[in-house]
Structures are given as structure tokens and as C-alpha cells.
Scaffold this motif. Structure first.
Motif, PDB file in Angstrom:
ATOM      1  N   TYR A 189      17.598 114.293  11.996  1.00  0.00           N
ATOM      2  CA  TYR A 189      16.980 115.625  12.013  1.00  0.00           C
ATOM      3  C   TYR A 189      17.485 116.382  10.791  1.00  0.00           C
ATOM      4  CZ  TYR A 189      16.068 120.490  13.286  1.00  0.00           C
ATOM      5  OH  TYR A 189      15.649 121.800  13.270  1.00  0.00           O
ATOM      6  N   VAL A 190      16.556 116.939  10.023  1.00  0.00           N
ATOM      7  CA  VAL A 190      16.908 117.595   8.759  1.00  0.00           C
ATOM      8  C   VAL A 190      16.186 118.930   8.656  1.00  0.00           C
ATOM      9  CG1 VAL A 190      16.766 117.437   6.234  1.00  0.00           C
ATOM     10  CG2 VAL A 190      17.327 115.390   7.592  1.00  0.00           C
ATOM     11  N   ARG A 191      16.913 119.942   8.205  1.00  0.00           N
ATOM     12  CA  ARG A 191      16.327 121.233   7.850  1.00  0.00           C
ATOM     13  C   ARG A 191      16.614 121.500   6.372  1.00  0.00           C
ATOM     14  NH1 ARG A 191      15.135 124.754  12.273  1.00  0.00           N
ATOM     15  NH2 ARG A 191      15.392 126.582  10.938  1.00  0.00           N
ATOM     16  N   ASN A 192      15.543 121.613   5.579  1.00  0.00           N
ATOM     17  CA  ASN A 192      15.634 121.980   4.170  1.00  0.00           C
ATOM     18  C   ASN A 192      15.114 123.407   4.038  1.00  0.00           C
ATOM     19  OD1 ASN A 192      16.554 119.431   3.229  1.00  0.00           O
ATOM     20  ND2 ASN A 192      14.474 118.626   3.341  1.00  0.00           N
ATOM     21  N   PRO A 193      15.998 124.379   3.814  1.00  0.00           N
ATOM     22  CA  PRO A 193      15.576 125.785   3.834  1.00  0.00           C
ATOM     23  C   PRO A 193      14.701 126.158   2.646  1.00  0.00           C
ATOM     24  CG  PRO A 193      17.866 125.601   3.163  1.00  0.00           C
ATOM     25  CD  PRO A 193      17.437 124.227   3.579  1.00  0.00           C
ATOM     26  N   PRO A 194      14.111 127.357   2.684  1.00  0.00           N
ATOM     27  CA  PRO A 194      13.270 127.821   1.581  1.00  0.00           C
ATOM     28  C   PRO A 194      13.977 127.709   0.239  1.00  0.00           C
ATOM     29  CG  PRO A 194      13.051 129.306   3.441  1.00  0.00           C
ATOM     30  CD  PRO A 194      14.141 128.338   3.802  1.00  0.00           C
ATOM     31  N   THR A 195      13.201 127.368  -0.782  1.00  0.00           N
ATOM     32  CA  THR A 195      13.580 127.174  -2.190  1.00  0.00           C
ATOM     33  C   THR A 195      14.124 125.776  -2.465  1.00  0.00           C
ATOM     34  OG1 THR A 195      15.901 127.951  -2.190  1.00  0.00           O
ATOM     35  CG2 THR A 195      14.168 129.639  -2.357  1.00  0.00           C
ATOM     36  N   THR A 196      14.333 124.925  -1.453  1.00  0.00           N
ATOM     37  CA  THR A 196      14.804 123.572  -1.722  1.00  0.00           C
ATOM     38  C   THR A 196      13.652 122.690  -2.196  1.00  0.00           C
ATOM     39  OG1 THR A 196      14.510 122.982   0.618  1.00  0.00           O
ATOM     40  CG2 THR A 196      16.705 123.688  -0.075  1.00  0.00           C
ATOM     41  N   SER A 197      13.998 121.640  -2.932  1.00  0.00           N
ATOM     42  CA  SER A 197      12.983 120.728  -3.456  1.00  0.00           C
ATOM     43  C   SER A 197      13.449 119.294  -3.309  1.00  0.00           C
ATOM     44  CB  SER A 197      12.693 121.046  -4.928  1.00  0.00           C
ATOM     45  OG  SER A 197      13.866 120.899  -5.701  1.00  0.00           O
ATOM     46  N   HIS A 198      12.484 118.369  -3.275  1.00  0.00           N
ATOM     47  CA  HIS A 198      12.830 116.942  -3.199  1.00  0.00           C
ATOM     48  C   HIS A 198      11.597 116.095  -3.507  1.00  0.00           C
ATOM     49  CE1 HIS A 198      11.699 116.325   1.359  1.00  0.00           C
ATOM     50  NE2 HIS A 198      10.825 117.073   0.736  1.00  0.00           N
ATOM     51  N   THR A 199      11.835 114.771  -3.569  1.00  0.00           N
ATOM     52  CA  THR A 199      10.765 113.797  -3.763  1.00  0.00           C
ATOM     53  C   THR A 199      10.814 112.822  -2.597  1.00  0.00           C
ATOM     54  OG1 THR A 199      11.051 113.975  -6.163  1.00  0.00           O
ATOM     55  CG2 THR A 199       9.773 112.102  -5.348  1.00  0.00           C
ATOM     56  N   PRO A 200      10.064 113.070  -1.535  1.00  0.00           N
ATOM     57  CA  PRO A 200      10.138 112.209  -0.348  1.00  0.00           C
ATOM     58  C   PRO A 200       9.468 110.866  -0.565  1.00  0.00           C
ATOM     59  CG  PRO A 200       8.500 113.925  -0.032  1.00  0.00           C
ATOM     60  CD  PRO A 200       9.166 114.221  -1.335  1.00  0.00           C
ATOM     61  N   SER A 201      10.044 109.817   0.047  1.00  0.00           N
ATOM     62  CA  SER A 201       9.499 108.473  -0.083  1.00  0.00           C
ATOM     63  C   SER A 201       9.975 107.624   1.094  1.00  0.00           C
ATOM     64  CB  SER A 201       9.954 107.838  -1.404  1.00  0.00           C
ATOM     65  OG  SER A 201      11.370 107.689  -1.416  1.00  0.00           O
ATOM     66  N   ALA A 202       9.479 106.387   1.143  1.00  0.00           N
ATOM     67  CA  ALA A 202       9.897 105.450   2.182  1.00  0.00           C
ATOM     68  C   ALA A 202       9.669 104.037   1.666  1.00  0.00           C
ATOM     69  CB  ALA A 202       9.121 105.694   3.469  1.00  0.00           C
ATOM     70  N   SER A 203      10.705 103.432   1.131  1.00  0.00           N
ATOM     71  CA  SER A 203      10.536 102.107   0.525  1.00  0.00           C
ATOM     72  C   SER A 203      10.122 101.059   1.550  1.00  0.00           C
ATOM     73  CB  SER A 203      11.838 101.688  -0.170  1.00  0.00           C
ATOM     74  OG  SER A 203      12.904 101.609   0.762  1.00  0.00           O
ATOM     75  N   LEU A 204      10.553 101.224   2.797  1.00  0.00           N
ATOM     76  CA  LEU A 204      10.206 100.266   3.850  1.00  0.00           C
ATOM     77  C   LEU A 204       9.223 100.846   4.860  1.00  0.00           C
ATOM     78  CD1 LEU A 204      13.755  98.785   4.552  1.00  0.00           C
ATOM     79  CD2 LEU A 204      11.961  97.862   3.078  1.00  0.00           C
ATOM     80  N   GLY A 205       8.775 102.073   4.629  1.00  0.00           N
ATOM     81  CA  GLY A 205       7.872 102.746   5.552  1.00  0.00           C
ATOM     82  C   GLY A 205       8.618 103.652   6.506  1.00  0.00           C
ATOM     83  N   ALA A 206       7.950 104.709   6.967  1.00  0.00           N
ATOM     84  CA  ALA A 206       8.569 105.660   7.891  1.00  0.00           C
ATOM     85  C   ALA A 206       7.497 106.534   8.525  1.00  0.00           C
ATOM     86  CB  ALA A 206       9.584 106.541   7.171  1.00  0.00           C
ATOM     87  N   THR A 207       7.813 107.064   9.693  1.00  0.00           N
ATOM     88  CA  THR A 207       6.975 108.065  10.347  1.00  0.00           C
ATOM     89  C   THR A 207       7.869 109.227  10.745  1.00  0.00           C
ATOM     90  OG1 THR A 207       5.529 106.342  11.242  1.00  0.00           O
ATOM     91  CG2 THR A 207       5.356 108.534  12.216  1.00  0.00           C
TER      92      THR A 207
END
Length: 210
Positions: free
Chosen positions: A85-103
Motif C-alpha cells: 500500500y503506497v501513498r504518493n502525496p501531491p507534487t510527487t512524480s514517478h515512472t510506473p512500470s511492471a517488468s513482470l506484470g501487475a494489477t
């Protein structure tokens, strides 16, 4: 785009009865639970990443909250396996991915604009786990025993998402990855099924939406 955007009404979405919709990123599909807005939206969504897929780098001006349901979700900060479980608050940035797949179950643009609290938690085994709590909302996972009857106090609104097992509410059955939203000011009850239920619950956060 407006999907289940009337927060004064009870809404149920059943995973097996909802189609996957392609996103702008190849290999990433979504089941939209509620949504107000176009590609940048206030949204609650189940997102499925095919192996090797990714979203372009982006900033979450309104914050992002997600629970990993299957596979391993990834970004620059690390790997997030099932139960993360993750909370990324306002103004945060990232590059989401899933090398093996994810839901994942993800909620976007639903944070207090001044919230800067990051959360990284795991749901390990059974039992109740409080994932986050402030003056606006509570996020938790509850384990319901087989046949257990549970009071649902939606004074400030309530969302339930079935991780495992199932329950019935108002005569309607809910199974794995089904979602229920109760409007503010309502009270109800649920009864866990024969296998019990592991349920993600968010409460208190919908008062200003009605």
C-alpha cells in the motif's frame, strides 16, 4: 468524462462484469470504478500492466494512492509486490512500470492539497491493519470471519474493495476485486461469506462530495 460521479448514491462495480479499457500507454488497461475528468481526473480505477509495460513519467498534482493486487508494481523508488500500500502525496512524480506484470487498485486526485505524507506499508497475513489515518480519512484492511456480520458506518462516506473472499450487503453479493461505495450519512451492514473476507476500506473522505 463522468463515471459514477453522483456521490449521493450507493454504487457497486463487479470486477467480472466490467470491461477492460485501453489506456494511452501500450499494455496498460483499466477498469474504471469512478471518474470525474478526462485523462487527468479524480478517479478510482483497477489498472492492469502487461509484462514490460510502463507509463510515461508524470507528476501527481492531486496525489496518488494504490494497493498492489497482483504481480509486482515498480517505479524509481523500488518494487512493490502484492499487498503493498503506497501513498504518493501531491507534487510527487514517478515512472510506473511492471517488468513482470501487475494489477493495482489506484485512487488519483483525492488528497488534501497540503498533504505531504508518504506511506509505504505491506499487508502481511491476516488481521486488521490500519494503513493511514488523519482528520479527513481512515484507510484500513479488515479480516472478517466466515459469516461475520459487520456494521458499515458511512457517516463520512465509505468505500469497500474485496481483496479476498466475499460478503453480501443490501442483498447483493460481492466477491474478489468487487467495489462498493456508500454515500455519506448512511448506515448499513455486511455479512461475510463462507470463506470470510479480506476487505480494503476507506472511510470519512466523501463528506465534501455531496
Amino acid at each position: 468524462m463522468r463515471i459514477n460521479a453522483d456521490f449521493s448514491k450507493r454504487v457497486a462495480v463487479h470486477f467480472d462484469e466490467t470491461d477492460w479499457v485501453a489506456s494511452p500507454s501500450a499494455g496498460v488497461e483499466r477498469k474504471m470504478l469512478d471518474r470525474i475528468g478526462a485523462e487527468v481526473a479524480r478517479a478510482t480505477t483497477i489498472v492492469r500492466f502487461a509484462p514490460g509495460s510502463a507509463f510515461a513519467p508524470h507528476t501527481h498534482d492531486g496525489g496518488e494512492e494504490f494497493l498492489v493486487l497482483d504481480g509486482v508494481f515498480q517505479d524509481e523508488t523500488g518494487d512493490f509486490p502484492v499487498g503493498s500500500y503506497v501513498r504518493n502525496p501531491p507534487t510527487t512524480s514517478h515512472t510506473p512500470s511492471a517488468s513482470l506484470g501487475a494489477t493495482i487498485l489506484v485512487k488519483l486526485h483525492q488528497f488534501d492539497p497540503d498533504d505531504r505524507t508518504s506511506v509505504r506499508r505491506r499487508i502481511d497475513g491476516k488481521g486488521d491493519v490500519q494503513l493511514f489515518k488523519d482528520t479527513n480519512e481512515t484507510v484500513e484492511v479488515q479480516t472478517w470471519a466466515p459469516g461475520e456480520e459487520v456494521l458499515l458506518d458511512a457517516t463520512g462516506g465509505l468505500e469497500l474493495f474485496v481483496i479476498e473472499g466475499g460478503f453480501t450487503e443490501a442483498g447483493e453479493g460481492f466477491g474478489k476485486w468487487d467495489w462498493l461505495r456508500l454515500p455519506p450519512g448512511t448506515r448499513s451492514s455486511a455479512q461475510a461469506g463462507e470463506q470470510g473476507a479480506l476487505v480494503w476500506i476507506k472511510s470519512g473522505h466523501l463528506t465534501g462530495m455531496v
